[in-house]
Design a protein around this motif. Structure first.
Motif, PDB file in Angstrom:
ATOM      1  N   ALA A   2      -0.777  -2.534  -9.527  1.00  0.00           N
ATOM      2  CA  ALA A   2      -1.427  -3.595  -8.740  1.00  0.00           C
ATOM      3  C   ALA A   2      -0.601  -4.877  -8.785  1.00  0.00           C
ATOM      4  CB  ALA A   2      -2.839  -3.846  -9.269  1.00  0.00           C
ATOM      5  N   TRP A   3      -0.095  -5.219  -9.956  1.00  0.00           N
ATOM      6  CA  TRP A   3       0.740  -6.411 -10.125  1.00  0.00           C
ATOM      7  C   TRP A   3       2.006  -6.285  -9.275  1.00  0.00           C
ATOM      8  CZ3 TRP A   3       0.689 -11.213 -11.877  1.00  0.00           C
ATOM      9  CH2 TRP A   3       1.891 -11.842 -12.167  1.00  0.00           C
ATOM     10  N   LEU A   4       2.620  -5.134  -9.321  1.00  0.00           N
ATOM     11  CA  LEU A   4       3.870  -4.910  -8.597  1.00  0.00           C
ATOM     12  C   LEU A   4       3.670  -5.033  -7.086  1.00  0.00           C
ATOM     13  CD1 LEU A   4       6.851  -4.199  -8.862  1.00  0.00           C
ATOM     14  CD2 LEU A   4       6.186  -1.786  -8.849  1.00  0.00           C
ATOM     15  N   VAL A   5       2.629  -4.421  -6.566  1.00  0.00           N
ATOM     16  CA  VAL A   5       2.360  -4.510  -5.121  1.00  0.00           C
ATOM     17  C   VAL A   5       2.125  -5.967  -4.735  1.00  0.00           C
ATOM     18  CG1 VAL A   5       0.742  -3.876  -3.291  1.00  0.00           C
ATOM     19  CG2 VAL A   5       1.537  -2.133  -4.910  1.00  0.00           C
ATOM     20  N   HIS A   6       1.347  -6.675  -5.531  1.00  0.00           N
ATOM     21  CA  HIS A   6       1.085  -8.095  -5.257  1.00  0.00           C
ATOM     22  C   HIS A   6       2.384  -8.896  -5.271  1.00  0.00           C
ATOM     23  CE1 HIS A   6      -0.770 -12.033  -5.346  1.00  0.00           C
ATOM     24  NE2 HIS A   6      -0.079 -12.292  -6.432  1.00  0.00           N
ATOM     25  N   GLN A   7       3.217  -8.668  -6.266  1.00  0.00           N
ATOM     26  CA  GLN A   7       4.477  -9.404  -6.370  1.00  0.00           C
ATOM     27  C   GLN A   7       5.398  -9.118  -5.184  1.00  0.00           C
ATOM     28  OE1 GLN A   7       5.341 -11.794  -8.794  1.00  0.00           O
ATOM     29  NE2 GLN A   7       3.138 -11.566  -9.033  1.00  0.00           N
ATOM     30  N   VAL A   8       5.466  -7.873  -4.765  1.00  0.00           N
ATOM     31  CA  VAL A   8       6.300  -7.515  -3.610  1.00  0.00           C
ATOM     32  C   VAL A   8       5.776  -8.211  -2.360  1.00  0.00           C
ATOM     33  CG1 VAL A   8       6.978  -5.607  -2.079  1.00  0.00           C
ATOM     34  CG2 VAL A   8       7.183  -5.358  -4.563  1.00  0.00           C
ATOM     35  N   GLU A   9       4.458  -8.221  -2.185  1.00  0.00           N
ATOM     36  CA  GLU A   9       3.882  -8.911  -1.027  1.00  0.00           C
ATOM     37  C   GLU A   9       4.249 -10.393  -1.026  1.00  0.00           C
ATOM     38  OE1 GLU A   9      -0.100  -6.479   0.225  1.00  0.00           O
ATOM     39  OE2 GLU A   9      -0.310  -7.973  -1.377  1.00  0.00           O
ATOM     40  N   GLN A  10       4.176 -11.015  -2.188  1.00  0.00           N
ATOM     41  CA  GLN A  10       4.490 -12.437  -2.292  1.00  0.00           C
ATOM     42  C   GLN A  10       5.976 -12.711  -2.057  1.00  0.00           C
ATOM     43  OE1 GLN A  10       2.114 -14.967  -2.810  1.00  0.00           O
ATOM     44  NE2 GLN A  10       0.826 -13.216  -2.322  1.00  0.00           N
ATOM     45  N   LEU A  11       6.825 -11.973  -2.727  1.00  0.00           N
ATOM     46  CA  LEU A  11       8.266 -12.218  -2.658  1.00  0.00           C
ATOM     47  C   LEU A  11       8.852 -11.909  -1.289  1.00  0.00           C
ATOM     48  CD1 LEU A  11      10.793 -13.070  -4.234  1.00  0.00           C
ATOM     49  CD2 LEU A  11      11.093 -10.678  -4.840  1.00  0.00           C
ATOM     50  N   TYR A  12       8.374 -10.839  -0.661  1.00  0.00           N
ATOM     51  CA  TYR A  12       8.946 -10.415   0.614  1.00  0.00           C
ATOM     52  C   TYR A  12       8.112 -10.875   1.808  1.00  0.00           C
ATOM     53  CZ  TYR A  12      12.142  -7.861  -2.259  1.00  0.00           C
ATOM     54  OH  TYR A  12      13.103  -7.545  -3.190  1.00  0.00           O
ATOM     55  N   ALA A  13       7.074 -11.680   1.559  1.00  0.00           N
ATOM     56  CA  ALA A  13       6.222 -12.253   2.612  1.00  0.00           C
ATOM     57  C   ALA A  13       5.730 -11.180   3.579  1.00  0.00           C
ATOM     58  CB  ALA A  13       6.961 -13.359   3.352  1.00  0.00           C
ATOM     59  N   VAL A  14       5.195 -10.107   3.008  1.00  0.00           N
ATOM     60  CA  VAL A  14       4.634  -9.016   3.807  1.00  0.00           C
ATOM     61  C   VAL A  14       3.236  -8.709   3.302  1.00  0.00           C
ATOM     62  CG1 VAL A  14       6.854  -7.959   4.403  1.00  0.00           C
ATOM     63  CG2 VAL A  14       5.652  -7.214   2.345  1.00  0.00           C
ATOM     64  N   ARG A  15       2.459  -8.086   4.150  1.00  0.00           N
ATOM     65  CA  ARG A  15       1.133  -7.599   3.759  1.00  0.00           C
ATOM     66  C   ARG A  15       1.225  -6.085   3.764  1.00  0.00           C
ATOM     67  NH1 ARG A  15      -3.288  -8.652   1.086  1.00  0.00           N
ATOM     68  NH2 ARG A  15      -5.199  -8.163   2.158  1.00  0.00           N
ATOM     69  N   LEU A  16       1.147  -5.472   2.594  1.00  0.00           N
ATOM     70  CA  LEU A  16       1.269  -4.028   2.484  1.00  0.00           C
ATOM     71  C   LEU A  16      -0.112  -3.393   2.505  1.00  0.00           C
ATOM     72  CD1 LEU A  16       3.988  -3.852  -0.304  1.00  0.00           C
ATOM     73  CD2 LEU A  16       4.303  -3.744   2.170  1.00  0.00           C
ATOM     74  N   ASP A  17      -0.293  -2.446   3.383  1.00  0.00           N
ATOM     75  CA  ASP A  17      -1.553  -1.711   3.466  1.00  0.00           C
ATOM     76  C   ASP A  17      -1.249  -0.271   3.066  1.00  0.00           C
ATOM     77  OD1 ASP A  17      -4.179  -1.083   3.926  1.00  0.00           O
ATOM     78  OD2 ASP A  17      -3.931  -0.863   6.098  1.00  0.00           O
ATOM     79  N   LEU A  18      -1.107  -0.073   1.760  1.00  0.00           N
ATOM     80  CA  LEU A  18      -0.733   1.237   1.240  1.00  0.00           C
ATOM     81  C   LEU A  18      -1.962   2.131   1.147  1.00  0.00           C
ATOM     82  CD1 LEU A  18       1.602  -0.033  -1.600  1.00  0.00           C
ATOM     83  CD2 LEU A  18       2.286   0.850   0.632  1.00  0.00           C
TER      84      LEU A  18
END
Length: 87
Positions: free
Chosen positions: A35-51
């Protein structure tokens, strides 16, 4: 197209969870780390991931997460910066 995460990027993000050295990050991911990793990727890469559930279930290790997240980030356009609307 956004820059894609590399393995070192993911390990560095995971190291910030629990304030640990990157060398101490295990290959196996638990649910909180994921959960932390997905959140961090969303923040850093300015994307909204709907996995979907299948994608999340495939992310058992750092290596697995890298493959899923690289595909997900590559398929996303950056989200607009949040903030008040301009008049």
């Amino acid at each position: 197209m956004p820059t894609l995460p590399e393995r070192d990027d993911l390990v560095a993000m995971l190291a910030t969870f629990g304030d640990r050295d990157p060398a101490a990050v295990p290959e196996q991911l638990d649910s909180l780390e994921l959960a932390w990793l997905v959140h961090q990727v969303e923040q850093l890469y300015a994307v909204r991931l709907d996995l979907d559930d299948d994608a999340l279930l495939r992310m058992v290790t750092v290596t697995d997460a890298l493959a899923v997240l690289r595909d997900a980030v590559a398929g996303q356009a950056p989200t607009p910066a949040s903030g008040p609307p301009h008049a």
